[in-house]
Scaffold this motif. Structure first.
Motif, short mmCIF file in Angstrom:
data_model
loop_
_atom_site.label_atom_id
_atom_site.label_comp_id
_atom_site.label_asym_id
_atom_site.label_seq_id
_atom_site.Cartn_x
_atom_site.Cartn_y
_atom_site.Cartn_z
N UNK A 1 -9.80 7.11 -6.81
CA UNK A 1 -10.02 6.46 -5.51
C UNK A 1 -10.10 7.52 -4.41
N UNK A 2 -9.20 8.49 -4.44
CA UNK A 2 -9.21 9.55 -3.43
C UNK A 2 -10.51 10.35 -3.51
N UNK A 3 -10.95 10.64 -4.75
CA UNK A 3 -12.19 11.39 -4.93
C UNK A 3 -13.41 10.67 -4.39
N UNK A 4 -13.41 9.34 -4.47
CA UNK A 4 -14.51 8.56 -3.89
C UNK A 4 -14.40 8.44 -2.38
N UNK A 5 -13.16 8.39 -1.89
CA UNK A 5 -12.93 8.23 -0.45
C UNK A 5 -13.19 9.51 0.32
N UNK A 6 -12.83 10.66 -0.26
CA UNK A 6 -12.90 11.93 0.46
C UNK A 6 -14.35 12.31 0.76
N UNK A 7 -14.58 12.81 1.96
CA UNK A 7 -15.90 13.32 2.32
C UNK A 7 -15.87 14.83 2.56
N UNK B 1 -2.34 -2.21 -11.08
CA UNK B 1 -3.24 -3.30 -10.69
C UNK B 1 -3.90 -3.02 -9.34
N UNK B 2 -3.14 -2.45 -8.39
CA UNK B 2 -3.69 -2.13 -7.08
C UNK B 2 -4.79 -1.06 -7.19
N UNK B 3 -4.55 -0.06 -8.01
CA UNK B 3 -5.55 1.00 -8.19
C UNK B 3 -6.80 0.47 -8.87
N UNK B 4 -6.62 -0.39 -9.88
CA UNK B 4 -7.77 -1.01 -10.54
C UNK B 4 -8.57 -1.85 -9.55
N UNK B 5 -7.86 -2.59 -8.70
CA UNK B 5 -8.53 -3.40 -7.69
C UNK B 5 -9.33 -2.54 -6.72
N UNK B 6 -8.76 -1.40 -6.30
CA UNK B 6 -9.45 -0.52 -5.35
C UNK B 6 -10.71 0.08 -5.98
N UNK B 7 -10.62 0.52 -7.23
CA UNK B 7 -11.78 1.08 -7.92
C UNK B 7 -12.87 0.02 -8.09
N UNK B 8 -12.47 -1.18 -8.47
CA UNK B 8 -13.43 -2.28 -8.63
C UNK B 8 -14.16 -2.57 -7.33
N UNK B 9 -13.42 -2.64 -6.24
CA UNK B 9 -14.04 -2.89 -4.93
C UNK B 9 -15.01 -1.79 -4.56
N UNK B 10 -14.66 -0.54 -4.82
CA UNK B 10 -15.53 0.58 -4.45
C UNK B 10 -16.86 0.53 -5.20
N UNK B 11 -16.81 0.19 -6.48
CA UNK B 11 -18.06 0.12 -7.23
C UNK B 11 -18.89 -1.11 -6.85
N UNK B 12 -18.22 -2.22 -6.57
CA UNK B 12 -18.95 -3.43 -6.19
C UNK B 12 -19.66 -3.27 -4.85
N UNK B 13 -19.02 -2.57 -3.92
CA UNK B 13 -19.60 -2.40 -2.60
C UNK B 13 -20.42 -1.12 -2.47
N UNK B 14 -20.31 -0.23 -3.46
CA UNK B 14 -21.02 1.05 -3.39
C UNK B 14 -20.40 2.00 -2.39
N UNK B 15 -19.12 1.80 -2.07
CA UNK B 15 -18.46 2.63 -1.07
C UNK B 15 -18.47 4.10 -1.46
N UNK B 16 -19.06 4.94 -0.62
CA UNK B 16 -19.19 6.38 -0.82
C UNK B 16 -20.00 6.74 -2.06
N UNK B 17 -20.67 5.77 -2.64
CA UNK B 17 -21.47 6.04 -3.85
C UNK B 17 -22.95 5.94 -3.58
N UNK B 18 -23.34 5.07 -2.65
CA UNK B 18 -24.75 4.88 -2.35
C UNK B 18 -25.10 5.56 -1.04
N UNK B 19 -26.18 6.28 -1.07
CA UNK B 19 -26.61 7.00 0.14
C UNK B 19 -27.09 6.00 1.19
#
Length: 253
Positions: A156-162, A235-253
């Motif tokens: 989660x931190x690796x996806x969040x960090x810019x 469970x909280x970490x799994x939920x955060x990762x799921x949300x990031x992939x569903x929304x494309x947070x920090x993954x989609x340009x």
């Protein structure tokens, strides 16, 4: 399940650990051994036993947990951040591999490296102090739960960090202080009542307590509560990762 893709990601991440052996394996073991020597020698002469356990042996579960937490976060956060930084994350996202398989590959490799480090530190500590593991199944369970949970947290931190600076922000300013204040080097029963009550809001207390119980059958909080807290954070970490992939947070340009 695309096992070849998972295996490719997993082996690539594990190979990076072997290529940087001094940084990935040797340095954390030496750092933790220094903690053990300094605390065991300096404090051990003043505090001979805690709850019937020699102080040198008492701090071993805390030191392993300290390494497990910090290394799981570091391995997973850098593992997913670097493809984002280099731009190769888009090749992974466009490949026929699902988000679940991506997470299994990266988190599995990070957790494997952390567990390996924990076992090496355990073997090293046994050379200095007499250790006993009264409940090996519980010990392995907490090793797996902690490594997987905090590897997910690092993901989660690796996806969040810019930026590379943000990769170190949470581990240095939050996780490491919580670990030192989480009973790694002392029993929270030794604290004044007010500070003991405040310590119960520290999630690391439950991880260290449950892990120490697997060694000596003694804990600051009950095993059931420790296990429940570990599962809640997972469970909280799994939920955060799921949300990031569903929304494309920090993954989609």
């Amino acid at each position: 399940m695309n096992w070849p893709a998972i295996r490719a990601i997993y082996l690539f991440e594990m190979a990076r650990a072997w290529r940087t052996l001094l940084q990935s394996i040797v340095a954390p073991v030496i750092s933790t051994s220094l903690y053990f020597v300094v605390f065991g020698a300096a404090v051990g002469h003043r505090i001979e036993t805690i709850e019937g356990v020699p102080y040198g042996a008492f701090i071993v579960p805390g030191l392993i947990m300290l390494t497990l937490l910090t290394q799981s976060i570091a391995n997973a956060s850098f593992g997913i951040y670097f493809p984002r930084f280099a731009g190769t994350i888009y090749e992974i996202l466009s490949a026929p591999i699902s988000p679940v398989e991506i997470v299994i590959g990266y988190v599995g490799a990070a957790a494997s490296k952390s567990i390996l480090l924990g076992l090496i530190i355990l073997a090293t500590a046994s050379l200095f102090v007499p250790l006993r593991i009264e409940h090996p199944v519980v010990m392995v369970l907490f090793l797996l739960l902690t490594a997987i949970t905090f590897s997910l947290f690092g993901f989660v931190i690796g996806l969040w960090a810019d930026g590379f600076e943000k990769l170190q922000l949470v581990p240095l300013l939050i996780v490491t202080p919580l670990t030192f204040l989480g009973g790694s080097f002392y029993a929270i029963d030794m604290l004044p009542p007010v500070w003991r009550a405040l310590s119960l809001f520290n999630p690391v207390v439950y991880l260290v307590s449950g892990f120490r119980w697997s060694f000596y059958g003694r804990a600051d909080v009950s095993l059931g509560i420790s296990l429940a807290m570990a599962l809640v954070f997972l469970a909280l970490c799994l939920g955060a990762v799921t949300w990031m992939f569903r929304t494309g947070y920090r993954l989609k340009a």
